[in-house]
Design a protein around this motif. Sequence first.
Motif, PDB file in Angstrom:
ATOM      1  N   GLN A 144       5.460  -1.518   2.925  1.00 17.93           N
ATOM      2  CA  GLN A 144       4.376  -0.324   2.421  1.00 17.93           C
ATOM      3  C   GLN A 144       4.707  -0.128   1.131  1.00 17.93           C
ATOM      4  O   GLN A 144       3.663  -0.032   0.199  1.00 17.93           O
ATOM      5  N   ILE A 145       5.881   0.077   0.623  1.00 16.80           N
ATOM      6  CA  ILE A 145       6.241   0.065  -1.072  1.00 16.80           C
ATOM      7  C   ILE A 145       5.476  -1.312  -1.497  1.00 16.80           C
ATOM      8  O   ILE A 145       4.966  -0.949  -2.803  1.00 16.80           O
ATOM      9  N   LYS A 146       5.822  -2.193  -1.212  1.00 12.42           N
ATOM     10  CA  LYS A 146       5.314  -3.424  -1.983  1.00 12.42           C
ATOM     11  C   LYS A 146       3.827  -3.536  -2.356  1.00 12.42           C
ATOM     12  O   LYS A 146       3.117  -3.662  -3.236  1.00 12.42           O
ATOM     13  N   LYS A 147       3.069  -3.041  -1.243  1.00 16.94           N
ATOM     14  CA  LYS A 147       1.540  -2.926  -1.123  1.00 16.94           C
ATOM     15  C   LYS A 147       1.364  -1.874  -2.168  1.00 16.94           C
ATOM     16  O   LYS A 147       0.128  -2.103  -2.941  1.00 16.94           O
ATOM     17  N   MET A 148       1.913  -0.717  -2.127  1.00  8.52           N
ATOM     18  CA  MET A 148       1.640   0.271  -3.209  1.00  8.52           C
ATOM     19  C   MET A 148       1.960  -0.263  -4.435  1.00  8.52           C
ATOM     20  O   MET A 148       1.158  -0.120  -5.386  1.00  8.52           O
ATOM     21  N   ILE A 149       3.002  -1.172  -4.820  1.00  7.40           N
ATOM     22  CA  ILE A 149       3.075  -1.456  -5.933  1.00  7.40           C
ATOM     23  C   ILE A 149       2.111  -2.388  -6.527  1.00  7.40           C
ATOM     24  O   ILE A 149       1.494  -2.458  -7.656  1.00  7.40           O
ATOM     25  N   GLY A 194      -1.077  -2.468  -5.514  1.00  7.17           N
ATOM     26  CA  GLY A 194      -2.067  -1.666  -5.740  1.00  7.17           C
ATOM     27  C   GLY A 194      -3.322  -1.773  -4.791  1.00  7.17           C
ATOM     28  O   GLY A 194      -4.437  -1.703  -4.870  1.00  7.17           O
ATOM     29  N   ASN A 195      -2.880  -2.555  -3.441  1.00  7.06           N
ATOM     30  CA  ASN A 195      -3.717  -3.000  -2.566  1.00  7.06           C
ATOM     31  C   ASN A 195      -3.263  -2.726  -1.230  1.00  7.06           C
ATOM     32  O   ASN A 195      -2.750  -3.426  -0.752  1.00  7.06           O
ATOM     33  N   ALA A 196      -3.820  -1.674  -0.652  1.00  6.51           N
ATOM     34  CA  ALA A 196      -3.224  -1.528   0.671  1.00  6.51           C
ATOM     35  C   ALA A 196      -3.769  -2.436   1.862  1.00  6.51           C
ATOM     36  O   ALA A 196      -3.071  -2.472   2.922  1.00  6.51           O
ATOM     37  N   SER A 197      -4.695  -3.357   1.611  1.00  3.69           N
ATOM     38  CA  SER A 197      -5.266  -4.000   2.594  1.00  3.69           C
ATOM     39  C   SER A 197      -4.771  -5.499   2.657  1.00  3.69           C
ATOM     40  O   SER A 197      -5.175  -6.112   3.333  1.00  3.69           O
ATOM     41  N   VAL A 237       1.340  -9.924   0.556  1.00  2.00           N
ATOM     42  CA  VAL A 237       1.979  -9.426  -0.419  1.00  2.00           C
ATOM     43  C   VAL A 237       3.298 -10.108  -0.786  1.00  2.00           C
ATOM     44  O   VAL A 237       3.617 -10.340  -1.916  1.00  2.00           O
TER      45      VAL A 237
END
Lengths: 310, 531
Positions: free
Chosen positions: A10-15, A17-20, A26
């Motif tokens: 989850q953190i990496k997706k945030m970094i 910038g794309n949650a999908s 990722v």
Amino acid sequence: MQAGNKGNLQIKKMILGNASLTEKQVLERTIATWIAGLRTFERIPFQYLVPIEKMLPDESIRFFHVDRNWIESIVDGALSITKSSSRDVHEDNNETNTSDSFYKRILQLADDAELNKRVAHGSKVEPTESVAGPLTGFLLRSAAVAYWPGLEVKAYSVTASENNIPSAKDQIRTIRQTRLSNSIMLCIFNGVPESVLISEPAEAIRFGVDLELENSLPISPKTVHKTTVRTFDGTEVGVADVDVFTRDPQRLPESKRRSVLNLHNLYRNQAIDYSWNGPSNADSSKVAINLLQPPFVQIFSNSGTNKPLN
Amino acid sequence: MNSKDGTFKFYDRVLPILPQGEYELGINQDIPVGAGSMGNSPDSVSTKFEFEITGARFSLSPKDVHAAYPYPYNEAAQSDKLPMVVLGRRTLPWERNPFTGCDAGTITDEEQKKFPYLALLLFTEDELKQVSSDGESLGIRTADRRVRLVGSDSANAIFSPGSHPANNSISFNDKMSKLGLDGELQKLDADAIFVDALEINEYDLFMCMPTIPELMLTAHAKQVPFEDKEQCGSDADGWFSTIISNRLPTEVSKKYHACLVSIEGRLDEDFVPKGYKTSSNEPLGHSRYSPPSQEQGGGFEIGFSIASAIENAELEEDQSNFKGKTLDHSEQDAPPVGAASLVDANSKTHRLVLLHHWTFTTSSGGSFQNIMENLGVSSLGSISEAVGNGYLPMTNKLRDGTGVNALYRGPLIPLSEKHVRKAVPYESVDECRAVVQGSGGGEELSQAAAFELGRLMAISDSSFVKDVIRFRKMTQREESQAQVKNYLGSKLLDGKVNAEDQSCSIRQNLTMTMARFSKESEQLMQPKTSN
């Protein structure tokens, strides 16, 4: 372990910038960025780049090509940590996999990342090579790096001279410009430049003169500096210089002379008047424009041939 | 007027529409007779409103200073650049008339408005040092050493009767009145105005002060495109005014003080040179040392219109007589070192209202140009020790303590080399070692060092380790899955199921297959209807 991985993801997706993104995407992006960074010498200890002090003495600039063989080896080394069994070795060595093997996939990603970075910096895409074109750069060790932190570096694919600064379309972009220490700067260019320009930071306008450190007219009591004559729109008039007189009497010690300028004399200078072409009643603006000092630009030109060695 | 650095415009000055001062605004309204009136005559009402326009007169707010060059506390200022201060307000230098309280000779009121009331003076720290009975002090008087604006003690005041030139055509009280400072002299310290001051000896001040015509030349305004954030910073409109100093910091490795002072009301004093001598570059002193000519009414020696000042400030008579020494070049005395010693022991010091002040030190290394022009230029690795294309002989220390010859070369090489990507990656560091053929032998360890470095860097980054191992397992799993699907697909008799359909899991795949198989096998197993 599972829960830990999910949180990490989850953190990496945030970094990114794309949650999908899927977990695989990722991972791909993170790893590709890491390796692309390695290829531009991020985090590499300085001794590996410059093993002997003598190679980069004080007040020197050293230009180089980037050896991709070396880069390949370091990437191989980084990826070798995943080889835990002969299966992994076999997989990496095996070219006939139907799907992308791990090794090929990683390199493809890193190439893409690097290519994107380089295309963004103006490189042409050459289909025969996996990444486009050679990389060059320089190392600069100088007090200039310490005292002028905003140094500007531009590389061009054409020759440049003082009166002929190339335009932006001939510019070879700088992929990386960083200070490795207080007085050492590393720059990497996206190609082989014909000229490299290093200039003072283009900050606010400065006024000054070309300092005459020696009194060139021993007989005359006047001490003289020089300034470039400019017309009303700021263009320099050829190489005309005018004398900027100072008013310190000769009786003062050496260190105190040549400091107080006679601005009035400069204002009334006939050469300046003649070239002015502006409003005839201009006073302080005329003096200001003729005392303008643009940032100094040092030009390095490519003088030798660059035949590649096998 | 453009410049190479970007488009911006210079202006001689931007004059304020309303200069500083007290104003009275009168409002008058006529009330015409309305429809419902009884035939009364029109009425009018009026009122008065007093306001004062003030500005930086005895102090300057730091936020009015947009930038100062050389940067405050800079340790490497360049000797060929003039210090300057950039103010955020374009009219600031011209908001007050410096000739207030002075006899301006023939300079008309209109022309007076063109002069700024600010000057930027530059002194070395040595020039500012004062030795007195209390010890050594610096001529920057701030904080608890502030001085009174008007006071009776001339050593601790900007204006005082004691320091007023005796032969000035305007008396001290008149001057104070014109400056709006009536009654200041009589106030007690508790009520008086205190200001920061620059205190400097008369000689140094005289040598550094711009002449009156030059004052006009040191201040200008500029307009910068306000999208140009580099130039504008946080300024709202892109308009600035600039005061440049007339003195260069030519001494190397020296600490300098740049002082923005107010010269309002000071232009008739001794330390302000009015022009230059005809035949030389020497500044011309005040007429204090020679009796003022009656025809010109004192103040300045010769009718001093702007036109004549700018066009022809070479005064015909050489009347400079500074402290009884003539400033000409026949003087044979050896110059004593340092300005302080040029001045007599009972020399005068002057105090000027100090609005802004900063220090910097000149560099010893020369200017940027100097440094860049003297750089040694070469390609990396082309030193005498290198062999081949940048290989360096080094010693490889073995585990048993002995050393063997080895060559190493980093990724930065003098001449470019062809690169063909390997088909198969290095598996271990030993694969990367190469042997040097020829004299000396030994190994070439560049690739090996790189491999090992990459390995160590990867291991030290724990998140990378996790990511890359996980990625490898993922790709392996996907590959295994693909293989199983292919195998299943190839084994099916009717081949209907598409093994490459990744969206279908193996279980689903098998279920569908088994379902079909069981249907077919059921049919096969059905007893034949026999007759």
